[in-house]
Write an enzyme that holds these catalytic residues in place. Structure first.
Site, PDB file in Angstrom:
ATOM      1  N   ARG A   1       2.438  -6.729   8.911  1.00  0.00           N
ATOM      2  CA  ARG A   1       1.759  -5.537   9.446  1.00  0.00           C
ATOM      3  C   ARG A   1       2.360  -5.106  10.779  1.00  0.00           C
ATOM      4  O   ARG A   1       2.459  -3.906  11.061  1.00  0.00           O
ATOM      5  CB  ARG A   1       0.261  -5.794   9.533  1.00  0.00           C
ATOM      6  CG  ARG A   1      -0.405  -5.694   8.146  1.00  0.00           C
ATOM      7  CD  ARG A   1      -1.816  -6.194   8.156  1.00  0.00           C
ATOM      8  NE  ARG A   1      -2.550  -5.804   6.947  1.00  0.00           N
ATOM      9  CZ  ARG A   1      -3.733  -6.326   6.606  1.00  0.00           C
ATOM     10  NH1 ARG A   1      -4.298  -7.252   7.371  1.00  0.00           N
ATOM     11  NH2 ARG A   1      -4.330  -5.936   5.495  1.00  0.00           N
TER      12      ARG A   1
ATOM     13  N   ARG B   1      -2.461 -14.587   4.722  1.00  0.00           N
ATOM     14  CA  ARG B   1      -3.091 -13.751   5.762  1.00  0.00           C
ATOM     15  C   ARG B   1      -2.406 -13.950   7.109  1.00  0.00           C
ATOM     16  O   ARG B   1      -2.309 -13.018   7.906  1.00  0.00           O
ATOM     17  CB  ARG B   1      -4.596 -13.998   5.813  1.00  0.00           C
ATOM     18  CG  ARG B   1      -5.294 -13.418   4.573  1.00  0.00           C
ATOM     19  CD  ARG B   1      -6.773 -13.249   4.751  1.00  0.00           C
ATOM     20  NE  ARG B   1      -7.134 -12.294   5.771  1.00  0.00           N
ATOM     21  CZ  ARG B   1      -7.528 -11.039   5.551  1.00  0.00           C
ATOM     22  NH1 ARG B   1      -7.575 -10.554   4.319  1.00  0.00           N
ATOM     23  NH2 ARG B   1      -7.880 -10.263   6.540  1.00  0.00           N
TER      24      ARG B   1
ATOM     25  N   THR C   1      -5.586  -7.048  10.648  1.00  0.00           N
ATOM     26  CA  THR C   1      -5.848  -5.764   9.978  1.00  0.00           C
ATOM     27  C   THR C   1      -5.287  -4.600  10.788  1.00  0.00           C
ATOM     28  O   THR C   1      -4.669  -3.686  10.234  1.00  0.00           O
ATOM     29  CB  THR C   1      -7.378  -5.577   9.801  1.00  0.00           C
ATOM     30  OG1 THR C   1      -7.913  -6.735   9.147  1.00  0.00           O
ATOM     31  CG2 THR C   1      -7.685  -4.330   9.009  1.00  0.00           C
TER      32      THR C   1
ATOM     33  N   GLU D   1      -9.394 -10.305  -7.746  1.00  0.00           N
ATOM     34  CA  GLU D   1      -8.441  -9.215  -7.507  1.00  0.00           C
ATOM     35  C   GLU D   1      -7.224  -9.321  -8.438  1.00  0.00           C
ATOM     36  O   GLU D   1      -6.727  -8.299  -8.924  1.00  0.00           O
ATOM     37  CB  GLU D   1      -8.016  -9.229  -6.045  1.00  0.00           C
ATOM     38  CG  GLU D   1      -9.161  -8.842  -5.114  1.00  0.00           C
ATOM     39  CD  GLU D   1      -8.893  -9.064  -3.635  1.00  0.00           C
ATOM     40  OE1 GLU D   1      -9.804  -8.795  -2.830  1.00  0.00           O
ATOM     41  OE2 GLU D   1      -7.785  -9.519  -3.271  1.00  0.00           O
TER      42      GLU D   1
ATOM     43  N   PHE E   1     -15.252   3.800   7.191  1.00  0.00           N
ATOM     44  CA  PHE E   1     -13.870   4.096   6.808  1.00  0.00           C
ATOM     45  C   PHE E   1     -13.654   4.123   5.293  1.00  0.00           C
ATOM     46  O   PHE E   1     -12.534   4.344   4.833  1.00  0.00           O
ATOM     47  CB  PHE E   1     -12.905   3.089   7.458  1.00  0.00           C
ATOM     48  CG  PHE E   1     -13.153   1.634   7.089  1.00  0.00           C
ATOM     49  CD1 PHE E   1     -12.702   1.112   5.883  1.00  0.00           C
ATOM     50  CD2 PHE E   1     -13.822   0.783   7.968  1.00  0.00           C
ATOM     51  CE1 PHE E   1     -12.905  -0.217   5.543  1.00  0.00           C
ATOM     52  CE2 PHE E   1     -14.026  -0.555   7.643  1.00  0.00           C
ATOM     53  CZ  PHE E   1     -13.566  -1.057   6.417  1.00  0.00           C
TER      54      PHE E   1
ATOM     55  N   TYR F   1     -12.418  -1.719  -3.647  1.00  0.00           N
ATOM     56  CA  TYR F   1     -12.935  -1.871  -2.275  1.00  0.00           C
ATOM     57  C   TYR F   1     -14.457  -1.710  -2.217  1.00  0.00           C
ATOM     58  O   TYR F   1     -14.992  -1.407  -1.139  1.00  0.00           O
ATOM     59  CB  TYR F   1     -12.248  -0.876  -1.344  1.00  0.00           C
ATOM     60  CG  TYR F   1     -10.828  -1.276  -0.970  1.00  0.00           C
ATOM     61  CD1 TYR F   1     -10.589  -2.375  -0.137  1.00  0.00           C
ATOM     62  CD2 TYR F   1      -9.731  -0.566  -1.440  1.00  0.00           C
ATOM     63  CE1 TYR F   1      -9.298  -2.750   0.218  1.00  0.00           C
ATOM     64  CE2 TYR F   1      -8.430  -0.934  -1.087  1.00  0.00           C
ATOM     65  CZ  TYR F   1      -8.230  -2.026  -0.265  1.00  0.00           C
ATOM     66  OH  TYR F   1      -6.944  -2.391   0.094  1.00  0.00           O
TER      67      TYR F   1
ATOM     68  N   HIS G   1      -2.150  -5.423   1.446  1.00  0.00           N
ATOM     69  CA  HIS G   1      -3.445  -6.088   1.246  1.00  0.00           C
ATOM     70  C   HIS G   1      -3.200  -7.581   1.085  1.00  0.00           C
ATOM     71  O   HIS G   1      -2.164  -7.991   0.565  1.00  0.00           O
ATOM     72  CB  HIS G   1      -4.110  -5.541  -0.034  1.00  0.00           C
ATOM     73  CG  HIS G   1      -5.318  -6.336  -0.449  1.00  0.00           C
ATOM     74  ND1 HIS G   1      -6.547  -6.157   0.133  1.00  0.00           N
ATOM     75  CD2 HIS G   1      -5.457  -7.334  -1.356  1.00  0.00           C
ATOM     76  CE1 HIS G   1      -7.409  -7.009  -0.410  1.00  0.00           C
ATOM     77  NE2 HIS G   1      -6.771  -7.728  -1.315  1.00  0.00           N
TER      78      HIS G   1
ATOM     79  N   ASN H   1      -2.053   0.124   6.772  1.00  0.00           N
ATOM     80  CA  ASN H   1      -1.559  -1.150   7.290  1.00  0.00           C
ATOM     81  C   ASN H   1      -0.668  -1.914   6.302  1.00  0.00           C
ATOM     82  O   ASN H   1      -0.627  -3.144   6.316  1.00  0.00           O
ATOM     83  CB  ASN H   1      -2.713  -1.997   7.836  1.00  0.00           C
ATOM     84  CG  ASN H   1      -3.728  -2.353   6.775  1.00  0.00           C
ATOM     85  OD1 ASN H   1      -3.576  -1.966   5.622  1.00  0.00           O
ATOM     86  ND2 ASN H   1      -4.750  -3.098   7.153  1.00  0.00           N
TER      87      ASN H   1
ATOM     88  N   LYS I   1       0.823  -1.210   0.000  1.00  0.00           N
ATOM     89  CA  LYS I   1       0.000   0.000   0.000  1.00  0.00           C
ATOM     90  C   LYS I   1       0.864   1.270   0.000  1.00  0.00           C
ATOM     91  O   LYS I   1       2.081   1.213   0.261  1.00  0.00           O
ATOM     92  CB  LYS I   1      -0.938  -0.042   1.217  1.00  0.00           C
ATOM     93  CG  LYS I   1      -1.930  -1.219   1.170  1.00  0.00           C
ATOM     94  CD  LYS I   1      -2.943  -1.144   2.309  1.00  0.00           C
ATOM     95  CE  LYS I   1      -3.930  -2.297   2.235  1.00  0.00           C
ATOM     96  NZ  LYS I   1      -4.985  -2.180   3.285  1.00  0.00           N
TER      97      LYS I   1
HETATM   98  P1  ADP Z   1      -8.070  -6.726   5.555  1.00  0.00           P
HETATM   99  O1  ADP Z   1      -7.235  -5.819   4.661  1.00  0.00           O
HETATM  100  O2  ADP Z   1      -7.292  -7.199   6.737  1.00  0.00           O
HETATM  101  O3  ADP Z   1      -8.742  -7.830   4.796  1.00  0.00           O
HETATM  102  P2  ADP Z   1     -10.667  -5.384   5.606  1.00  0.00           P
HETATM  103  O4  ADP Z   1     -10.961  -6.125   4.351  1.00  0.00           O
HETATM  104  O5  ADP Z   1     -11.633  -5.509   6.729  1.00  0.00           O
HETATM  105  O6  ADP Z   1      -9.216  -5.804   6.179  1.00  0.00           O
HETATM  106  O7  ADP Z   1     -10.502  -3.836   5.302  1.00  0.00           O
HETATM  107  C1  ADP Z   1      -9.869  -3.397   4.106  1.00  0.00           C
HETATM  108  C2  ADP Z   1      -8.931  -2.276   4.468  1.00  0.00           C
HETATM  109  O8  ADP Z   1      -9.670  -1.164   4.958  1.00  0.00           O
HETATM  110  C3  ADP Z   1      -7.932  -2.585   5.598  1.00  0.00           C
HETATM  111  O9  ADP Z   1      -6.807  -3.313   5.173  1.00  0.00           O
HETATM  112  C4  ADP Z   1      -7.583  -1.184   6.075  1.00  0.00           C
HETATM  113  O10 ADP Z   1      -6.649  -0.530   5.202  1.00  0.00           O
HETATM  114  C5  ADP Z   1      -8.938  -0.486   5.966  1.00  0.00           C
HETATM  115  N1  ADP Z   1      -9.697  -0.566   7.212  1.00  0.00           N
HETATM  116  C6  ADP Z   1     -10.330  -1.648   7.729  1.00  0.00           C
HETATM  117  N2  ADP Z   1     -10.939  -1.363   8.900  1.00  0.00           N
HETATM  118  C7  ADP Z   1     -10.702  -0.049   9.132  1.00  0.00           C
HETATM  119  C8  ADP Z   1     -11.063   0.861  10.183  1.00  0.00           C
HETATM  120  N3  ADP Z   1     -11.797   0.467  11.225  1.00  0.00           N
HETATM  121  N4  ADP Z   1     -10.624   2.135  10.091  1.00  0.00           N
HETATM  122  C9  ADP Z   1      -9.888   2.553   9.040  1.00  0.00           C
HETATM  123  N5  ADP Z   1      -9.515   1.746   8.010  1.00  0.00           N
HETATM  124  C10 ADP Z   1      -9.907   0.461   8.049  1.00  0.00           C
HETATM  125 MG    MG Z   2     -10.151  -7.700   3.290  1.00  0.00          MG
END
Ligand code: ADP
Ligand code: MG
Length: 139
Positions: free
Chosen positions: A104, A87, A93, A128, A59, A51, A117, A114, A11
């Site tokens: 992370r 993962r 996350t 994707e 968010f 997304y 992805h 973070n 990212k």
């Molecule tokens: P992951 O990337 O671990 O699969 P998610 O799919 O739930 O997590 O979320 C996609 C992305 O959105 C996260 O990697 C992060 O960059 C962002 N994100 C998720 N939850 C939050 C939150 N509570 N506040 C801000 N950004 C968030």
């Molecule tokens: Mg995700």
């Protein structure tokens, strides 16, 4: 049987901080083979589409702004049990909850910024991968 493909992005936070080489090295050291790799910069509309599943979340707008704020590195990775193992390698996350040694934990700065992805299912890994590269669902 679980699939052998997953999709990742380094990212904008991690790219900007200069962690791309270290992060790719970590993927390789942990048994992931790079099948495709691209440095690019998402337009706002690309980030919204990628997304889209999160469009109702509070968010979402911040995430889209962040993901289109600078270059990213997109990659397709191959390994047995790719989605689950990857993962595990990247960690939770929220980096404050991520296990020691995970990508992370090492490189992320917040739940939004973070570092990387990782796909959450075999089906999404193919969707994707094809968002950035062609024909990853074909043998
Ligand atoms: P992951 O990337 O671990 O699969 P998610 O799919 O739930 O997590 O979320 C996609 C992305 O959105 C996260 O990697 C992060 O960059 C962002 N994100 C998720 N939850 C939050 C939150 N509570 N506040 C801000 N950004 C968030
Ligand atoms: Mg995700």
């Amino acid at each position: 049987m679980s699939g052998t493909t997953t999709f990742t992005m380094i990212k904008p936070d991690a790219f900007e901080a200069g962690y791309t080489g270290l992060i790719l090295q970590k993927f390789i050291e942990n048994g992931f083979k790079i099948k495709a790799l691209r440095l690019t910069h998402l337009h706002k509309e690309d980030a919204e589409a990628f997304y889209a599943v999160h469009s109702a979340r509070p968010f979402f707008n911040g995430l889209v702004a962040f993901m289109s704020s600078g270059p990213i590195v997109a990659a397709v990775l191959e390994k047995e049990n790719a989605v689950e193992d990857f993962r595990k390698l990247i960690g939770s996350t929220n980096p404050s909850e991520a296990a020691d040694g995970t990508v992370r934990k090492l490189f992320a700065t917040s739940i939004e910024r973070n570092a990387v992805h990782g796909s959450d299912s075999d089906e999404n890994a193919l969707i994707e991968s094809n968002f950035f590269f062609s024909h990853f669902d074909r043998p």
